[in-house]
Structure formats: structure tokens, C-alpha cells
Design an enzyme around this catalytic site. Structure first.
Site, short mmCIF file in Angstrom:
data_model
loop_
_atom_site.label_atom_id
_atom_site.label_comp_id
_atom_site.label_asym_id
_atom_site.label_seq_id
_atom_site.Cartn_x
_atom_site.Cartn_y
_atom_site.Cartn_z
N GLU A 4 0.86 -1.19 0.00
CA GLU A 4 0.00 0.00 0.00
C GLU A 4 0.90 1.23 0.00
O GLU A 4 1.60 1.49 0.97
CB GLU A 4 -0.90 0.01 1.25
CG GLU A 4 -1.70 1.29 1.43
CD GLU A 4 -2.34 1.40 2.80
OE1 GLU A 4 -2.66 2.54 3.21
OE2 GLU A 4 -2.50 0.37 3.49
N ARG A 52 0.74 10.36 0.56
CA ARG A 52 1.20 11.39 1.48
C ARG A 52 2.34 12.20 0.90
O ARG A 52 2.81 13.15 1.53
CB ARG A 52 1.64 10.75 2.81
CG ARG A 52 0.52 10.03 3.54
CD ARG A 52 1.00 9.52 4.88
NE ARG A 52 -0.02 8.73 5.55
CZ ARG A 52 0.10 8.23 6.77
NH1 ARG A 52 1.21 8.45 7.46
NH2 ARG A 52 -0.87 7.52 7.32
N LYS A 108 -11.01 -0.51 7.25
CA LYS A 108 -9.77 -0.18 7.94
C LYS A 108 -10.11 0.36 9.32
O LYS A 108 -10.88 1.31 9.45
CB LYS A 108 -8.99 0.87 7.14
CG LYS A 108 -7.73 1.37 7.81
CD LYS A 108 -6.99 2.30 6.87
CE LYS A 108 -5.72 2.83 7.51
NZ LYS A 108 -4.90 3.60 6.54
#
Length: 209
Positions: free
Chosen positions: A38, A42, A126
Site C-alpha cells: 500500500e 502522502r 480499515k
């Protein structure tokens, strides 16, 4: 896609500052037995990094993390991501990602958010930030009312090699996400051997149960 994802128990959560690190990082994880990654949105390098991994390792399960907007969803999918994660639940982004053919797992912390996720067709959610939000005990408490819905959690946040089995031992947990598998410093230092060793240690621990 969901069936393939559920076979993986560890998902490295990666922050890449330099897209040139994408291929050697993916190769290090593969050497450690982990064929899923993943790449978080960012940094400015995320989109290119995803594209480079998709081209170099087409069999690797490749996803995008911290997908906060529909525009990021389009960029992630266009680069080759097959699934996406977000720290929170934005129905617009979830639907946009799904309509484009990807599997999306929004972040949740409360029963209301879980119910929104289920309503949107998300079978894996999540749980974030896992450690700060109550850890395994909180996941067990949240899972009870929704067991009949086939719900699975992928907790992320504060998970390490030492506590990962506290989460993975729960039937409702499909996989854990971990940034410790490849830290920003290790990536910047191009310490691929250490990253491969960390991946191998986590893979072995999960396999041992």
C-alpha cells in the site's frame, strides 16, 4: 479481487519520498515473502511510485493509501492501483473508487461508521488508528453486532512485529497494516536488506499463527 486480498495477512503501509525507490523497495518486500503493498498518497512521489511498481511487478497486489479525494482515486487507479485505503469514511470517495472498478476500504472507528461502510458495500474496513482507538479489545467489541454481515477489519496504526498476532488472532481481522515493515528512514537509506528481513520475520510470524 476481494478473495485475493483476504489471502494476505500483512499489508506494508509505505511512504515513498523518491519514486526511484519504488522498484527496489517492492523487490525487498517480495524477497521477504510479501507480495502486497500500500503506497500512501502522502507525498508527491506516490502516483509515480505506484506506476513504477505496477510496471516492474505486475503480479504484486498494489494499492494506494490515504486516498482522500476523488481526484486522488483517479490518479491511483490510473497509475495501476487495484485497491485503496483511507483513514476515514467519505462516501463520495468510496463510491468514486468503486465505480472506477477498484476495491476500497475506508477507515472506521465507530458503529455508525461501520454501518455506513456496510451500506456502501465495503466488506473490509480499515480500523484506524488501531492502537489509539482501543486495539484488539475494541475490534472484538465492535465486531460482535456485525458478525452476521461477513465484515472484516484491516487494522492499522501502532501495530508492530511484537503485537501483530494480538490482532491477527481475531477471526474478524483479515490483515494488519504496518509501517514498521519499511520505515521512511530505511527507505531513504536504501536499506533494502533490513526491509527484506523485516518482511520475512512478519511473514513467518503470521504463517506460524
Amino acid at each position: 479481487m476481494l478473495e485475493e486480498l483476504l489471502k494476505r495477512r500483512i499489508i506494508p503501509v509505505i511512504v515513498i519520498e523518491d519514486a526511484g525507490d519504488a522498484e527496489p523497495l517492492a523487490e525487498a518486500l517480495l524477497k521477504g515473502g510479501i507480495d502486497i503493498i500500500e503506497v500512501t498518497f502522502r507525498t508527491a512521489a506516490a502516483e509515480e511510485a505506484i506506476g513504477r511498481i505496477a510496471k516492474a511487478f505486475p503480479d504484486m497486489m498494489l494499492g494506494a493509501g490515504t486516498v482522500l479525494t476523488s481526484e486522488q482515486a483517479d490518479r491511483a487507479l490510473g497509475a495501476g492501483a487495484r485497491f485503496g485505503f483511507a483513514p476515514g469514511l467519505n462516501p463520495k470517495v468510496v463510491k468514486h473508487f468503486q465505480d472506477a472498478g477498484g476495491l476500497f476500504m475506508p477507515g472506521v472507528m465507530t458503529p455508525s461508521e461501520i454501518e455506513q461502510g456496510l451500506e456502501l458495500g465495503c466488506k473490509v474496513l480499515k480500523f484506524f488508528p488501531a492502537a489509539q482507538a482501543g486495539g484488539p479489545a475494541m475490534i472484538k467489541a465492535l465486531a460482535g453486532p456485525y458478525a452476521s454481515q461477513g465484515l472484516k477489519f484491516s487494522p492499522t496504526g501502532g501495530i508492530t512485529l511484537d503485537n501483530m498476532m494480538d490482532y491477527l488472532s481475531l477471526p474478524v481481522v483479515s490483515a494488519i497494516g504496518g509501517s514498521w515493515l519499511a520505515t521512511k528512514k530505511q527507505i531513504a537509506d536504501k536499506d533494502w536488506a533490513t526491509i527484506a528481513d523485516q518482511a520475512k520475520a512478519a511473514f513467518s510470524r503470521a504463517a506460524a499463527g
